[in-house]
Design a protein around this motif. Structure first.
Motif, PDB file in Angstrom:
ATOM      1  N   MET A   1       0.832  -1.208   0.000  1.00  8.57           N
ATOM      2  CA  MET A   1       0.000   0.000   0.000  1.00  8.57           C
ATOM      3  C   MET A   1       0.865   1.255   0.000  1.00  8.57           C
ATOM      4  N   GLN A   2       1.935   1.248   0.778  1.00 10.86           N
ATOM      5  CA  GLN A   2       2.829   2.397   0.839  1.00 10.86           C
ATOM      6  C   GLN A   2       3.475   2.648  -0.523  1.00 10.86           C
ATOM      7  N   SER A   3       3.898   1.600  -1.187  1.00 12.88           N
ATOM      8  CA  SER A   3       4.524   1.743  -2.500  1.00 12.88           C
ATOM      9  C   SER A   3       3.531   2.245  -3.541  1.00 12.88           C
ATOM     10  N   ILE A   4       2.303   1.730  -3.497  1.00 15.20           N
ATOM     11  CA  ILE A   4       1.278   2.145  -4.456  1.00 15.20           C
ATOM     12  C   ILE A   4       0.934   3.622  -4.257  1.00 15.20           C
ATOM     13  N   LEU A   5       0.742   4.041  -3.012  1.00 11.82           N
ATOM     14  CA  LEU A   5       0.398   5.437  -2.746  1.00 11.82           C
ATOM     15  C   LEU A   5       1.545   6.381  -3.104  1.00 11.82           C
ATOM     16  N   ALA A   6       2.776   5.975  -2.772  1.00 17.56           N
ATOM     17  CA  ALA A   6       3.926   6.815  -3.112  1.00 17.56           C
ATOM     18  C   ALA A   6       4.081   6.941  -4.619  1.00 17.56           C
ATOM     19  N   GLY A   7       3.861   5.842  -5.341  1.00 20.44           N
ATOM     20  CA  GLY A   7       3.936   5.895  -6.794  1.00 20.44           C
ATOM     21  C   GLY A   7       2.816   6.725  -7.395  1.00 20.44           C
ATOM     22  N   ALA A   8       1.631   6.640  -6.821  1.00 21.07           N
ATOM     23  CA  ALA A   8       0.485   7.396  -7.340  1.00 21.07           C
ATOM     24  C   ALA A   8       0.696   8.900  -7.177  1.00 21.07           C
ATOM     25  N   PHE A   9       1.309   9.308  -6.087  1.00 19.02           N
ATOM     26  CA  PHE A   9       1.544  10.728  -5.840  1.00 19.02           C
ATOM     27  C   PHE A   9       2.879  11.210  -6.411  1.00 19.02           C
ATOM     28  N   GLY A  10       3.653  10.289  -6.991  1.00 21.65           N
ATOM     29  CA  GLY A  10       4.904  10.663  -7.647  1.00 21.65           C
ATOM     30  C   GLY A  10       6.052  10.923  -6.701  1.00 21.65           C
TER      31      GLY A  10
END
Length: 77
Positions: free
Chosen positions: A23-32
């Protein structure tokens, strides 16, 4: 003797990432804001399948949330 060999092979297999890390990786990737080091770490030792599934689910939830917000705003006018 096979039991000892099997236990040694299990220790060398990389553990799958936890739900929180995905989840942390997905959110960080989504926000750039995902660092290149973290991205390489995510995909160098693990299967990309959990990240792909989580990314698709996040995208569907995000788009669904936007649709709901727009409908609520337009209904209030």
């Amino acid at each position: 003797m096979n039991d000892v060999t099997d236990n040694n092979n299990n220790d060398q297999r990389p553990r799958s990432p936890g739900v929180l890390k995905i989840m942390q990786s997905i959110l960080a990737g989504a926000f750039g804001v995902q660092s290149d080091k973290r991205r390489q770490e995510d995909f160098s030792h693990h299967s990309p399948l959990p990240y792909i599934i989580a990314g698709i689910l996040f995208t569907v939830a995000f788009v669904g949330g936007l649709i709901i917000v727009v409908k609520l705003v337009l209904a209030g006018q």
